[in-house]
Design a protein around this motif. Structure first.
Motif, short mmCIF file in Angstrom:
data_model
loop_
_atom_site.label_atom_id
_atom_site.label_comp_id
_atom_site.label_asym_id
_atom_site.label_seq_id
_atom_site.Cartn_x
_atom_site.Cartn_y
_atom_site.Cartn_z
N ARG A 291 44.50 66.14 25.02
CA ARG A 291 45.71 65.37 24.70
C ARG A 291 46.53 65.06 25.95
O ARG A 291 47.06 63.95 26.08
CB ARG A 291 46.56 66.15 23.70
CG ARG A 291 45.94 66.21 22.33
CD ARG A 291 46.76 67.05 21.39
NE ARG A 291 46.16 67.11 20.06
CZ ARG A 291 46.60 67.88 19.09
NH1 ARG A 291 47.66 68.66 19.29
NH2 ARG A 291 46.01 67.89 17.92
N LEU A 292 46.65 66.01 26.86
CA LEU A 292 47.44 65.77 28.08
C LEU A 292 46.75 64.74 28.99
O LEU A 292 47.41 63.96 29.65
CB LEU A 292 47.66 67.07 28.84
CG LEU A 292 48.62 68.07 28.21
CD1 LEU A 292 48.68 69.34 29.04
CD2 LEU A 292 50.01 67.48 28.04
N ASP B 60 47.80 61.32 27.93
CA ASP B 60 49.23 61.04 27.86
C ASP B 60 49.72 60.44 29.19
O ASP B 60 49.53 61.03 30.25
CB ASP B 60 50.00 62.33 27.56
CG ASP B 60 51.42 62.07 27.11
OD1 ASP B 60 52.06 61.13 27.62
OD2 ASP B 60 51.89 62.83 26.24
N GLU B 61 50.35 59.27 29.12
CA GLU B 61 50.82 58.61 30.35
C GLU B 61 52.05 59.27 30.96
O GLU B 61 52.40 59.00 32.10
CB GLU B 61 51.08 57.11 30.10
CG GLU B 61 52.24 56.83 29.17
CD GLU B 61 51.85 56.87 27.70
OE1 GLU B 61 52.77 56.86 26.87
OE2 GLU B 61 50.67 56.93 27.37
N ARG B 62 52.72 60.17 30.22
CA ARG B 62 53.89 60.87 30.77
C ARG B 62 53.48 62.03 31.68
O ARG B 62 54.33 62.62 32.34
CB ARG B 62 54.75 61.42 29.63
CG ARG B 62 55.33 60.32 28.74
CD ARG B 62 56.01 60.90 27.55
NE ARG B 62 54.99 61.49 26.67
CZ ARG B 62 55.23 62.08 25.52
NH1 ARG B 62 56.47 62.20 25.10
NH2 ARG B 62 54.26 62.56 24.78
N LYS C 233 47.31 66.27 35.42
CA LYS C 233 46.09 65.89 34.71
C LYS C 233 44.86 66.47 35.39
O LYS C 233 43.96 67.00 34.73
CB LYS C 233 45.95 64.37 34.62
CG LYS C 233 46.85 63.73 33.61
CD LYS C 233 46.60 62.25 33.54
CE LYS C 233 47.54 61.60 32.56
NZ LYS C 233 47.30 60.18 32.39
N VAL D 51 56.49 67.53 25.86
CA VAL D 51 55.15 66.92 25.94
C VAL D 51 54.09 68.00 25.77
O VAL D 51 53.13 67.82 25.03
CB VAL D 51 54.98 66.17 27.28
CG1 VAL D 51 53.56 65.66 27.46
CG2 VAL D 51 55.97 65.02 27.38
N ALA E 63 51.42 68.53 22.62
CA ALA E 63 49.97 68.54 22.84
C ALA E 63 49.32 69.84 22.36
O ALA E 63 48.12 69.87 22.12
CB ALA E 63 49.67 68.34 24.33
#
Length: 139
Positions: A51-52, A55-57, A63, A111, A115
């Motif tokens: 999920r991370l 995620d664009e945040r 990442k 966030v 996730a």
């Protein structure tokens, strides 16, 4: 010769996947508590990594850290062999915990919590106290 090797490798992979499936089924039958939380930790970590990563945040460094941790868990090569009871998955847990703590310093907690599919208190305990950035004093 090569065909025999491939058949042997296929059988080994099938046995590994079947044993993982059996472990997942047995883990779901555990009563609520610490043992169930520990049994769900690695699958929850892998879900969080997936999920991370999407995620664009999440910054690129975070990442990379969580993807490397996910690859470490998925890798059949371990510092501590998995067949050792209790301590077998310890290296996986430590690597994932370090990667999540690193990501926790770069990604907002909301966030990470969004996730995390498991019990939030487990992730919060892993991350430690929140280090909010103090606002600069105004004059």
């Amino acid at each position: 010769m090569v065909r025999d090797w491939l058949v042997g490798l296929g059988v080994a992979v099938a046995c590994l996947v079947a044993s993982w499936g059996l472990l997942v089924l047995l883990a779901r039958r555990l009563p609520p508590g610490v043992l169930r939380d520990l049994a769900a930790f690695i699958p929850d970590c892998l879900t969080t990594v997936r999920r991370l990563r999407a995620d664009e945040r999440v910054p690129r460094r975070a990442k990379v850290a969580v993807v490397l941790a996910g690859l470490w868990v998925a890798s059949p090569i371990d510092l501590i062999p998995e067949f050792l009871p209790v301590i077998g998955p310890l290296d996986d847990i430590v690597v994932v915990a370090l990667a999540l703590r690193y990501a926790g310093r770069q990604v907002p907690r909301e966030v990470l919590l969004a996730a995390w599919p498991g019990e939030p208190r487990l992730l919060l305990r892993l991350l430690g106290p929140a280090h909010g950035r103090a606002a600069a004093p105004t004059r």
